[in-house]
Design a protein around this motif. Structure first.
Motif, PDB file in Angstrom:
ATOM      1  N   ARG A  65      -5.725  -7.730  -2.886  1.00 13.23           N
ATOM      2  CA  ARG A  65      -5.693  -8.322  -1.552  1.00 13.23           C
ATOM      3  C   ARG A  65      -4.255  -8.471  -1.067  1.00 13.23           C
ATOM      4  N   PHE A  66      -3.335  -8.661  -2.000  1.00 10.40           N
ATOM      5  CA  PHE A  66      -1.909  -8.761  -1.697  1.00 10.40           C
ATOM      6  C   PHE A  66      -1.160  -8.264  -2.918  1.00 10.40           C
ATOM      7  N   GLY A  67      -0.167  -7.409  -2.730  1.00 12.12           N
ATOM      8  CA  GLY A  67       0.594  -6.918  -3.866  1.00 12.12           C
ATOM      9  C   GLY A  67       1.354  -5.651  -3.546  1.00 12.12           C
ATOM     10  N   PRO A  68       1.750  -4.939  -4.607  1.00 10.97           N
ATOM     11  CA  PRO A  68       2.675  -3.813  -4.440  1.00 10.97           C
ATOM     12  C   PRO A  68       2.055  -2.521  -3.904  1.00 10.97           C
ATOM     13  N   TYR A  69       0.741  -2.399  -3.899  1.00  8.12           N
ATOM     14  CA  TYR A  69       0.105  -1.151  -3.472  1.00  8.12           C
ATOM     15  C   TYR A  69      -0.456  -1.287  -2.058  1.00  8.12           C
ATOM     16  N   SER A  70      -0.562  -0.158  -1.373  1.00  7.17           N
ATOM     17  CA  SER A  70      -1.255  -0.146  -0.079  1.00  7.17           C
ATOM     18  C   SER A  70      -2.756  -0.225  -0.302  1.00  7.17           C
ATOM     19  N   LEU A  71      -3.209   0.318  -1.435  1.00 13.30           N
ATOM     20  CA  LEU A  71      -4.611   0.256  -1.841  1.00 13.30           C
ATOM     21  C   LEU A  71      -4.657   0.176  -3.360  1.00 13.30           C
ATOM     22  N   TRP A  72      -5.488  -0.704  -3.889  1.00 11.70           N
ATOM     23  CA  TRP A  72      -5.750  -0.797  -5.331  1.00 11.70           C
ATOM     24  C   TRP A  72      -7.219  -1.147  -5.478  1.00 11.70           C
ATOM     25  N   HIS A  73      -7.987  -0.206  -6.025  1.00  8.83           N
ATOM     26  CA  HIS A  73      -9.424  -0.394  -6.232  1.00  8.83           C
ATOM     27  C   HIS A  73      -9.705   0.044  -7.661  1.00  8.83           C
ATOM     28  N   HIS A  74     -10.009  -0.923  -8.536  1.00 10.03           N
ATOM     29  CA  HIS A  74     -10.120  -0.682  -9.970  1.00 10.03           C
ATOM     30  C   HIS A  74     -11.537  -1.001 -10.438  1.00 10.03           C
ATOM     31  N   LYS A  75     -12.235   0.051 -10.872  1.00  6.05           N
ATOM     32  CA  LYS A  75     -13.596  -0.098 -11.400  1.00  6.05           C
ATOM     33  C   LYS A  75     -13.530  -0.101 -12.914  1.00  6.05           C
ATOM     34  N   HIS A  76     -14.198  -1.085 -13.542  1.00  7.79           N
ATOM     35  CA  HIS A  76     -14.267  -1.219 -14.995  1.00  7.79           C
ATOM     36  C   HIS A  76     -15.735  -1.082 -15.396  1.00  7.79           C
ATOM     37  N   PHE A  77     -16.075  -0.042 -16.145  1.00  5.12           N
ATOM     38  CA  PHE A  77     -17.446   0.169 -16.604  1.00  5.12           C
ATOM     39  C   PHE A  77     -17.501   0.020 -18.119  1.00  5.12           C
TER      40      PHE A  77
ATOM     41  N   GLN B 288     -14.400 -13.890  -6.782  1.00  2.47           N
ATOM     42  CA  GLN B 288     -13.311 -14.591  -7.471  1.00  2.47           C
ATOM     43  C   GLN B 288     -11.962 -14.034  -7.023  1.00  2.47           C
ATOM     44  N   ILE B 289     -11.045 -14.917  -6.687  1.00  2.00           N
ATOM     45  CA  ILE B 289      -9.674 -14.549  -6.327  1.00  2.00           C
ATOM     46  C   ILE B 289      -8.773 -14.965  -7.483  1.00  2.00           C
ATOM     47  N   ILE B 290      -7.974 -14.016  -7.966  1.00  2.00           N
ATOM     48  CA  ILE B 290      -7.056 -14.277  -9.075  1.00  2.00           C
ATOM     49  C   ILE B 290      -5.644 -13.956  -8.591  1.00  2.00           C
ATOM     50  N   GLN B 291      -4.732 -14.919  -8.795  1.00  2.00           N
ATOM     51  CA  GLN B 291      -3.339 -14.738  -8.392  1.00  2.00           C
ATOM     52  C   GLN B 291      -2.462 -14.665  -9.626  1.00  2.00           C
ATOM     53  N   TYR B 292      -1.557 -13.688  -9.639  1.00  2.00           N
ATOM     54  CA  TYR B 292      -0.636 -13.542 -10.756  1.00  2.00           C
ATOM     55  C   TYR B 292       0.768 -13.262 -10.253  1.00  2.00           C
ATOM     56  N   ILE B 293       1.684 -13.403 -11.172  1.00  2.00           N
ATOM     57  CA  ILE B 293       3.042 -12.907 -11.003  1.00  2.00           C
ATOM     58  C   ILE B 293       3.184 -11.809 -12.047  1.00  2.00           C
ATOM     59  N   VAL B 294       3.759 -10.687 -11.638  1.00  2.00           N
ATOM     60  CA  VAL B 294       3.970  -9.572 -12.551  1.00  2.00           C
ATOM     61  C   VAL B 294       5.332  -8.963 -12.219  1.00  2.00           C
ATOM     62  N   THR B 295       5.983  -8.400 -13.236  1.00  2.00           N
ATOM     63  CA  THR B 295       7.287  -7.775 -13.066  1.00  2.00           C
ATOM     64  C   THR B 295       7.168  -6.306 -13.454  1.00  2.00           C
ATOM     65  N   PRO B 296       6.652  -5.457 -12.547  1.00  2.00           N
ATOM     66  CA  PRO B 296       6.355  -4.082 -12.920  1.00  2.00           C
ATOM     67  C   PRO B 296       7.576  -3.187 -13.118  1.00  2.00           C
ATOM     68  N   VAL B 297       8.598  -3.335 -12.284  1.00  2.00           N
ATOM     69  CA  VAL B 297       9.776  -2.466 -12.396  1.00  2.00           C
ATOM     70  C   VAL B 297      11.054  -3.220 -12.068  1.00  2.00           C
ATOM     71  N   MET B 298      12.111  -2.851 -12.762  1.00  2.00           N
ATOM     72  CA  MET B 298      13.473  -3.325 -12.506  1.00  2.00           C
ATOM     73  C   MET B 298      13.597  -4.845 -12.430  1.00  2.00           C
ATOM     74  N   GLY B 299      12.766  -5.578 -13.168  1.00  2.00           N
ATOM     75  CA  GLY B 299      12.860  -7.024 -13.206  1.00  2.00           C
ATOM     76  C   GLY B 299      12.491  -7.728 -11.916  1.00  2.00           C
ATOM     77  N   ILE B 300      11.846  -7.012 -10.993  1.00  2.00           N
ATOM     78  CA  ILE B 300      11.479  -7.601  -9.703  1.00  2.00           C
ATOM     79  C   ILE B 300      10.117  -8.287  -9.833  1.00  2.00           C
ATOM     80  N   LYS B 301      10.121  -9.614  -9.688  1.00  2.00           N
ATOM     81  CA  LYS B 301       8.868 -10.374  -9.754  1.00  2.00           C
ATOM     82  C   LYS B 301       8.062 -10.131  -8.484  1.00  2.00           C
ATOM     83  N   THR B 302       6.759  -9.876  -8.695  1.00  2.00           N
ATOM     84  CA  THR B 302       5.871  -9.567  -7.586  1.00  2.00           C
ATOM     85  C   THR B 302       4.624 -10.426  -7.695  1.00  2.00           C
ATOM     86  N   LYS B 303       4.234 -11.027  -6.595  1.00  2.00           N
ATOM     87  CA  LYS B 303       2.963 -11.751  -6.571  1.00  2.00           C
ATOM     88  C   LYS B 303       1.861 -10.742  -6.310  1.00  2.00           C
ATOM     89  N   TRP B 304       0.782 -10.856  -7.070  1.00  2.00           N
ATOM     90  CA  TRP B 304      -0.341  -9.947  -6.930  1.00  2.00           C
ATOM     91  C   TRP B 304      -1.594 -10.802  -6.819  1.00  2.00           C
TER      92      TRP B 304
END
Length: 155
Positions: free
Chosen positions: A87-99, A53-69
């Protein structure tokens, strides 16, 4: 190359079915994200979570700058865990495991996030003063919000 890790655990007084139903619905991510982040799902949340599943969002993490994630659910085992990777966003790597797992009187939820900041040495300098505190703030908000929604776990 510096890779950081954020590790959080939380116990909630709900069944594993209730926990999974909430966590595996991508639309609920907006519920547990601070309002100031302007979190808005653009696409991919029409179905319950599944691998690929691919999920696309807009988020404003800092200083009001909108970022596509853009994230991909790379692994998903019903009522056990799922993994989202940027796959695209503010980090060079983001790997989030939810258990999630059943415990006496409820469930234990565990998040393990491995991430890398862009911009080399500059990113590493900014990490302790901007990125790490912001991630801690976001996950502390989630903890409080989940307790509001489901109650506080009592031993």
């Amino acid at each position: 190359m510096k890779i950081y890790r954020l590790h959080k655990k939380q116990n909630l007084p709900i069944s594993i079915n209730e926990a999974w139903a909430f966590l595996s619905d991508p639309k609920n991510l907006k519920v547990i994200t601070p309002d100031y982040m302007g979190f808005n799902i653009l696409s991919g949340a029409e179905r319950p979570m599944y691998a690929g599943q691919i999920i696309q969002y807009i988020v404003t993490p800092v200083m009001g700058i909108k970022t596509k994630w853009v994230t991909e659910i790379t692994h998903c085992i019903d009522k056990e865990y799922f993994v989202d990777e940027q796959r695209f966003g503010p980090y060079s790597l983001w790997h989030h495991k939810h258990f999630i797992k059943e415990i006496d009187g409820g469930v234990e939820m565990e998040d393990i996030i491995d991430y890398k900041i862009p911009f080399g040495l500059l990113g590493q300098l900014v990490h302790p003063i901007l990125v790490k505190p912001k991630l801690e703030e976001i996950f502390n908000y989630r903890t409080k919000k989940l307790e509001e929604l489901f109650g506080t776990y009592k031993i």
